[in-house]
Structure formats: C-alpha cells, structure tokens
Design a protein around this motif. Sequence first.
Motif, PDB file in Angstrom:
ATOM      1  N   HIS A 189     -17.768  -2.405  23.851  1.00 30.89           N
ATOM      2  CA  HIS A 189     -16.711  -1.967  24.848  1.00 30.89           C
ATOM      3  C   HIS A 189     -15.583  -2.349  24.601  1.00 30.89           C
ATOM      4  O   HIS A 189     -14.464  -1.573  24.842  1.00 30.89           O
ATOM      5  CB  HIS A 189     -17.152  -2.739  26.232  1.00 30.89           C
ATOM      6  CG  HIS A 189     -16.313  -2.161  27.469  1.00 30.89           C
ATOM      7  ND1 HIS A 189     -16.964  -1.021  28.245  1.00 30.89           N
ATOM      8  CD2 HIS A 189     -15.515  -2.841  28.222  1.00 30.89           C
ATOM      9  CE1 HIS A 189     -15.752  -0.958  29.163  1.00 30.89           C
ATOM     10  NE2 HIS A 189     -15.288  -2.027  29.205  1.00 30.89           N
TER      11      HIS A 189
ATOM     12  N   HIS B 298     -12.146  -0.234  24.011  1.00 30.87           N
ATOM     13  CA  HIS B 298     -10.994  -0.138  24.824  1.00 30.87           C
ATOM     14  C   HIS B 298      -9.721  -0.140  23.712  1.00 30.87           C
ATOM     15  O   HIS B 298      -8.557   0.446  24.067  1.00 30.87           O
ATOM     16  CB  HIS B 298     -10.611  -1.589  25.715  1.00 30.87           C
ATOM     17  CG  HIS B 298     -11.100  -1.417  26.967  1.00 30.87           C
ATOM     18  ND1 HIS B 298     -10.900  -0.183  27.933  1.00 30.87           N
ATOM     19  CD2 HIS B 298     -12.224  -1.757  27.594  1.00 30.87           C
ATOM     20  CE1 HIS B 298     -11.395  -0.343  28.983  1.00 30.87           C
ATOM     21  NE2 HIS B 298     -12.314  -1.307  28.995  1.00 30.87           N
TER      22      HIS B 298
ATOM     23  N   SER C  19      -8.509  -6.121  31.163  1.00 26.25           N
ATOM     24  CA  SER C  19      -9.413  -5.383  32.070  1.00 26.25           C
ATOM     25  C   SER C  19      -9.737  -6.342  33.304  1.00 26.25           C
ATOM     26  O   SER C  19      -9.105  -7.530  33.197  1.00 26.25           O
ATOM     27  CB  SER C  19     -10.533  -4.830  31.390  1.00 26.25           C
ATOM     28  OG  SER C  19     -11.416  -5.879  30.786  1.00 26.25           O
ATOM     29  N   GLY C  20     -10.681  -6.002  33.852  1.00 20.93           N
ATOM     30  CA  GLY C  20     -11.479  -6.630  35.049  1.00 20.93           C
ATOM     31  C   GLY C  20     -12.236  -8.240  34.396  1.00 20.93           C
ATOM     32  O   GLY C  20     -12.330  -8.977  35.001  1.00 20.93           O
ATOM     33  N   GLY C  21     -12.498  -7.908  33.130  1.00 24.13           N
ATOM     34  CA  GLY C  21     -13.459  -8.782  32.444  1.00 24.13           C
ATOM     35  C   GLY C  21     -12.796  -9.618  31.411  1.00 24.13           C
ATOM     36  O   GLY C  21     -13.119 -10.790  30.965  1.00 24.13           O
TER      37      GLY C  21
ATOM     38  N   GLY D 276      -7.197  -8.464  35.247  1.00 25.41           N
ATOM     39  CA  GLY D 276      -7.826  -7.625  36.434  1.00 25.41           C
ATOM     40  C   GLY D 276      -8.492  -8.481  37.593  1.00 25.41           C
ATOM     41  O   GLY D 276      -8.166  -8.150  38.688  1.00 25.41           O
TER      42      GLY D 276
ATOM     43  N   ASP E 297      -7.426  -8.534  41.362  1.00 21.29           N
ATOM     44  CA  ASP E 297      -8.432  -8.470  42.439  1.00 21.29           C
ATOM     45  C   ASP E 297      -8.602  -9.516  43.536  1.00 21.29           C
ATOM     46  O   ASP E 297      -8.514  -9.521  44.564  1.00 21.29           O
ATOM     47  CB  ASP E 297      -9.809  -8.361  41.664  1.00 21.29           C
ATOM     48  CG  ASP E 297      -9.738  -6.864  41.058  1.00 21.29           C
ATOM     49  OD1 ASP E 297      -9.026  -6.058  41.224  1.00 21.29           O
ATOM     50  OD2 ASP E 297     -10.657  -6.841  39.977  1.00 21.29           O
TER      51      ASP E 297
ATOM     52  N   GLY F 267      -5.958  -4.292  41.791  1.00 20.37           N
ATOM     53  CA  GLY F 267      -4.893  -3.840  41.036  1.00 20.37           C
ATOM     54  C   GLY F 267      -4.123  -2.710  41.458  1.00 20.37           C
ATOM     55  O   GLY F 267      -3.073  -3.129  41.557  1.00 20.37           O
TER      56      GLY F 267
ATOM     57  N   ASP G 250      -0.257  -2.935  42.568  1.00 24.36           N
ATOM     58  CA  ASP G 250       0.741  -2.175  41.755  1.00 24.36           C
ATOM     59  C   ASP G 250       1.241  -1.099  42.869  1.00 24.36           C
ATOM     60  O   ASP G 250       2.738  -1.272  42.982  1.00 24.36           O
ATOM     61  CB  ASP G 250      -0.003  -0.976  40.854  1.00 24.36           C
ATOM     62  CG  ASP G 250       0.678  -0.269  40.264  1.00 24.36           C
ATOM     63  OD1 ASP G 250       1.928  -0.272  40.101  1.00 24.36           O
ATOM     64  OD2 ASP G 250       0.148   0.180  38.988  1.00 24.36           O
TER      65      ASP G 250
ATOM     66  N   GLY H 238      -8.264  -1.502  31.992  1.00 26.41           N
ATOM     67  CA  GLY H 238      -7.878  -0.991  33.333  1.00 26.41           C
ATOM     68  C   GLY H 238      -6.416  -1.568  33.659  1.00 26.41           C
ATOM     69  O   GLY H 238      -5.907  -0.865  34.517  1.00 26.41           O
ATOM     70  N   VAL H 239      -6.153  -2.762  33.523  1.00 29.97           N
ATOM     71  CA  VAL H 239      -4.909  -3.463  34.042  1.00 29.97           C
ATOM     72  C   VAL H 239      -3.466  -2.611  33.378  1.00 29.97           C
ATOM     73  O   VAL H 239      -2.517  -2.691  33.936  1.00 29.97           O
ATOM     74  CB  VAL H 239      -4.670  -4.809  33.819  1.00 29.97           C
ATOM     75  CG1 VAL H 239      -3.330  -5.310  34.181  1.00 29.97           C
ATOM     76  CG2 VAL H 239      -5.833  -5.619  34.600  1.00 29.97           C
TER      77      VAL H 239
ATOM     78  N   ASN I 292      -1.331  -0.443  35.022  1.00 33.00           N
ATOM     79  CA  ASN I 292      -0.329  -0.744  36.015  1.00 33.00           C
ATOM     80  C   ASN I 292       1.214  -0.400  35.508  1.00 33.00           C
ATOM     81  O   ASN I 292       1.601  -0.647  34.362  1.00 33.00           O
ATOM     82  CB  ASN I 292      -0.322  -2.400  35.796  1.00 33.00           C
ATOM     83  CG  ASN I 292       0.623  -2.935  36.848  1.00 33.00           C
ATOM     84  OD1 ASN I 292       1.805  -3.166  36.583  1.00 33.00           O
ATOM     85  ND2 ASN I 292       0.305  -3.544  38.014  1.00 33.00           N
TER      86      ASN I 292
ATOM     87  N   GLY J  14      -8.960   2.725  32.081  1.00 32.77           N
ATOM     88  CA  GLY J  14     -10.036   2.274  32.733  1.00 32.77           C
ATOM     89  C   GLY J  14     -11.212   2.566  31.822  1.00 32.77           C
ATOM     90  O   GLY J  14     -11.238   3.120  30.878  1.00 32.77           O
ATOM     91  N   ASP J  15     -12.648   2.023  32.452  1.00 36.15           N
ATOM     92  CA  ASP J  15     -13.552   2.489  31.747  1.00 36.15           C
ATOM     93  C   ASP J  15     -14.107   3.902  31.656  1.00 36.15           C
ATOM     94  O   ASP J  15     -13.972   4.584  32.736  1.00 36.15           O
ATOM     95  CB  ASP J  15     -14.886   1.714  32.407  1.00 36.15           C
ATOM     96  CG  ASP J  15     -14.694   0.083  32.204  1.00 36.15           C
ATOM     97  OD1 ASP J  15     -13.908  -0.240  31.362  1.00 36.15           O
ATOM     98  OD2 ASP J  15     -15.467  -0.652  32.673  1.00 36.15           O
TER      99      ASP J  15
HETATM  100  O1  KG4 Z   1     -11.267  -1.830  32.288  1.00 32.07           O
HETATM  101  P1  KG4 Z   1     -11.571  -1.700  33.257  1.00 32.07           P
HETATM  102  O2  KG4 Z   1     -11.553  -0.219  34.378  1.00 32.07           O
HETATM  103  O3  KG4 Z   1     -12.793  -2.250  33.750  1.00 32.07           O
HETATM  104  C1  KG4 Z   1     -13.462  -3.434  32.961  1.00 32.07           C
HETATM  105  O4  KG4 Z   1     -13.833  -3.203  31.816  1.00 32.07           O
HETATM  106  O5  KG4 Z   1     -13.151  -4.804  33.580  1.00 32.07           O
HETATM  107  O6  KG4 Z   1     -10.737  -2.674  34.405  1.00 32.07           O
HETATM  108  C2  KG4 Z   1     -10.570  -2.880  35.641  1.00 32.07           C
HETATM  109  C3  KG4 Z   1      -9.639  -3.747  36.309  1.00 32.07           C
HETATM  110  C4  KG4 Z   1      -9.603  -4.150  37.632  1.00 32.07           C
HETATM  111  O7  KG4 Z   1      -9.642  -5.437  37.827  1.00 32.07           O
HETATM  112  C5  KG4 Z   1      -8.724  -3.532  38.535  1.00 32.07           C
HETATM  113  O8  KG4 Z   1      -8.259  -4.011  39.528  1.00 32.07           O
HETATM  114  C6  KG4 Z   1      -7.792  -3.454  37.251  1.00 32.07           C
HETATM  115  O9  KG4 Z   1      -8.509  -3.053  36.162  1.00 32.07           O
HETATM  116  N1  KG4 Z   1      -6.532  -2.236  37.490  1.00 32.07           N
HETATM  117  C7  KG4 Z   1      -5.309  -2.373  37.765  1.00 32.07           C
HETATM  118  C8  KG4 Z   1      -4.977  -1.446  37.939  1.00 32.07           C
HETATM  119  N2  KG4 Z   1      -5.767  -0.333  37.928  1.00 32.07           N
HETATM  120  C9  KG4 Z   1      -7.117  -1.102  37.780  1.00 32.07           C
HETATM  121  N3  KG4 Z   1      -4.610  -3.818  37.711  1.00 32.07           N
HETATM  122  C10 KG4 Z   1      -3.396  -3.412  37.905  1.00 32.07           C
HETATM  123  N4  KG4 Z   1      -2.629  -2.500  38.146  1.00 32.07           N
HETATM  124  C11 KG4 Z   1      -3.416  -1.311  38.138  1.00 32.07           C
HETATM  125  N5  KG4 Z   1      -2.681   0.139  38.391  1.00 32.07           N
END
Ligand code: KG4
Length: 345
Positions: A111, A115, A140-142, A167, A171, A184, A188, A281-282, A285, A312-313
């Motif tokens: 994964h 990315h 990302s979130g992880g 991320g 959160d 996020g 934002d 995902g981040v 931003n 994002g994913d």
């Molecule tokens: O890559 P992703 O979709 O999933 C993972 O692999 O974790 O990332 C999800 C993360 C979440 O923590 C979410 O709050 C963050 O990405 N995220 C953001 C924004 N959109 C999603 N963080 C900051 N600003 C954003 N606009």
Amino acid sequence: MNVLGIETSCDETSASVVRDGKIVLSNIVLSQIELHAPYGGVVPEIASRSHVESLPSVIERAVKDSGLQWADIDAVAATYGPGLASSLMVGLSAGKALAIRLNKPMCAINHIEAHIYSAFLGEKSPSWSDVCPFVALIVSGGHTSLFRVEKLGRYRLLGQTIDDAAGEAFDKGANLLGLGYPGGPAIDRISRDAAKDHVKFPKGRIKDNCPYLEGLDPKSCFSFSGLKTALLYYLKDNPVEPGGNDCALVAASYQESIINVLVDKTFKVMGSEKTLVVGGGVSLNKRLREKLTERARSEGRSLMLAVPAYCGDNAAMIAGLAGAGGGVWHEPGLLIDVSPNLELR
Ligand code: KG4
Ligand code: ZN
C-alpha cells in the motif's frame, strides 16, 4: 496491459481498471466515513464487514465503467499490506478468487509503495524510471515516512514518525477541537482564512537516544504526540466553541505546526536529490500543498504531488503500480497471504 486493482486496507472500498500502469479507465472509491464517524475513528470489525458487502458491486462497476469486458482484463492486483488484517483479507481474497476464475496472473501490492506511485498516474505524468532517484514523502492516517527511491522496488527508509502519523495528529486534534471525524479535512477547511500564528505550539524535538528511532536519524524522523498533548492542555486553559472563530485560530496554528515540521524535515533530507514525490491522504491538505510548492520553487526542485483523486486510498494506484511492473507477481492460486505490518525498506 489492463489491470483490475482492488484496495481494502482501511476504510475505503475501491476497485479500478488501469491500462499500462498509466491510463485510469475507471476508479470507484466507496468511503466508509459515515459508518465510522459516530465512533471517532475506524472500527476494524465494521470496516471489514462493509468491505464484504460492498466490494462485489464496486468491482463490477469498475469493470463496467472502464468500457472493457471481463475478457479484456489481463491481470488482477490487490493490496496485501500494510493495513487492517481483516480488511486486507477481503480485498486480497477477492483478488485471488478473480485471478483464478479469469485464469490471469495476480499481483500483491504494498500500500505504501502504491501511495508513492499515485503521483505517476495519468498519461501526462512522467514515468517512474525517468524521475529516479527521488525522495518520497508519504503522509497518511497510518504513515508519515520519507524514502529515497533508487528504482522501482528499491527503497531506503530515511525517516518516519516515532509515534502518531500526521493524519492521526489531524484526526486527534480535530477530536479535541470538537470538529468530528475525519479531522484532516475539517481542520483544513476551518483554518483557511484564519491567522496561523495565534498559538505557539512545540516543534516535537526527538532526542538522539530516543528508543523508537530504529537506527534512523532523529533529524529525519517526526513526532506528533507532544503537539497533540500541547493542544489538549491549551484547550483546558482556553476552551473554544467548536467551529467558532477561536476554534479556527487554534486549528490553524495547530495545522501550521504539523505542516512546518513536515516541510522543513522533508526538504532537509533531500540533499542533492532534485525531485520530491508526495502522496497519501494528508497530501490533500491545501496549506501543505501550498507550502511544498512554495518551498520547491524557492529551492529550484521539482515537486510531484499526487492529484487529489489519487491522494487518499484508491485502487487506481494499486492497478497502476502493478501495470508499471511493481508488486509481487503470482500465477493464479492461493499462495499469497495478507501482511498487516508490511514495511517498505
Ligand atoms: O491515505 P489515507 O486516505 O488512508 C491511510 O492510508 O491512512 O489517509 C487518511 C488520512 C486521515 O487521517 C485524514 O484525516 C487525512 O488523511 N486527511 C487530511 C486531509 N484529507 C484527509 N489531512 C489533512 N488535510 C486534509 N485535507
Ligand atoms: Zn493509504
């Protein structure tokens, strides 16, 4: 080559068909956010059940929207890690079953590597080999990780977070500010027109002898848990109305602290490398995108940001990476298993 990709590592159920690693013929992403929002985070059991329910129709739509027939699919790719074990299992099992049914090869995808690849999707983007070597920031979130990419399949981990991912910092901060989940996008949005220096938050320094460094240089690693604690204590002394003006000011300062650390450390590790690739995902931003763009321009470096649809994913990055020759390839069969703690090193 037409690859059908499947992604179910966390809370997005996604399937996509990508031609020759570049041309995205379809990309269906079904978010589970509404199911998890009442709990303030992803509930693994709910995530995997929802993948089971939705994946068949998501795959069918991806093939239909691609304009191809099943017979035109040359290979199947699915994420096998890292991620939630029970969620990964749903997508990987579906991929294996389809590969057997279609009698086509199966590709297991990391994964995080996908990315990185997300910035290379699209006919007009350069190919991976033309840009190598480069530095990649995955946020990302992880994960919050920096890699030096020598070539496809060859990565050196330069730095990563020693506690929360960026991320997660968004959160958890949004949760403290009463802005809901996922944090996020909420932070934002509310920060856009607010001053960014209302609160001075700490920078998250990492000591040289920190036991969580795993041999990495503290200067290229990140720590966000202290920032979250600083926000907690700030809000105890200075409560804010969720969504109000004060909340926007605190959120904007908090976001700025996360982003400044990400941008400063990333550009410091780049050294003589010319290109920076950013995904996850981040990277959606707006402020992070602005600051990365500004900094790259001022340093004369080239910046490849994944387009928003692939930050994002999503399964397009899974099918794309397989089509570009990445991943672990298998003849159709049941040999391959999920790897929830899979690393990229
Ligand atoms: O890559 P992703 O979709 O999933 C993972 O692999 O974790 O990332 C999800 C993360 C979440 O923590 C979410 O709050 C963050 O990405 N995220 C953001 C924004 N959109 C999603 N963080 C900051 N600003 C954003 N606009
Ligand atoms: Zn991800």
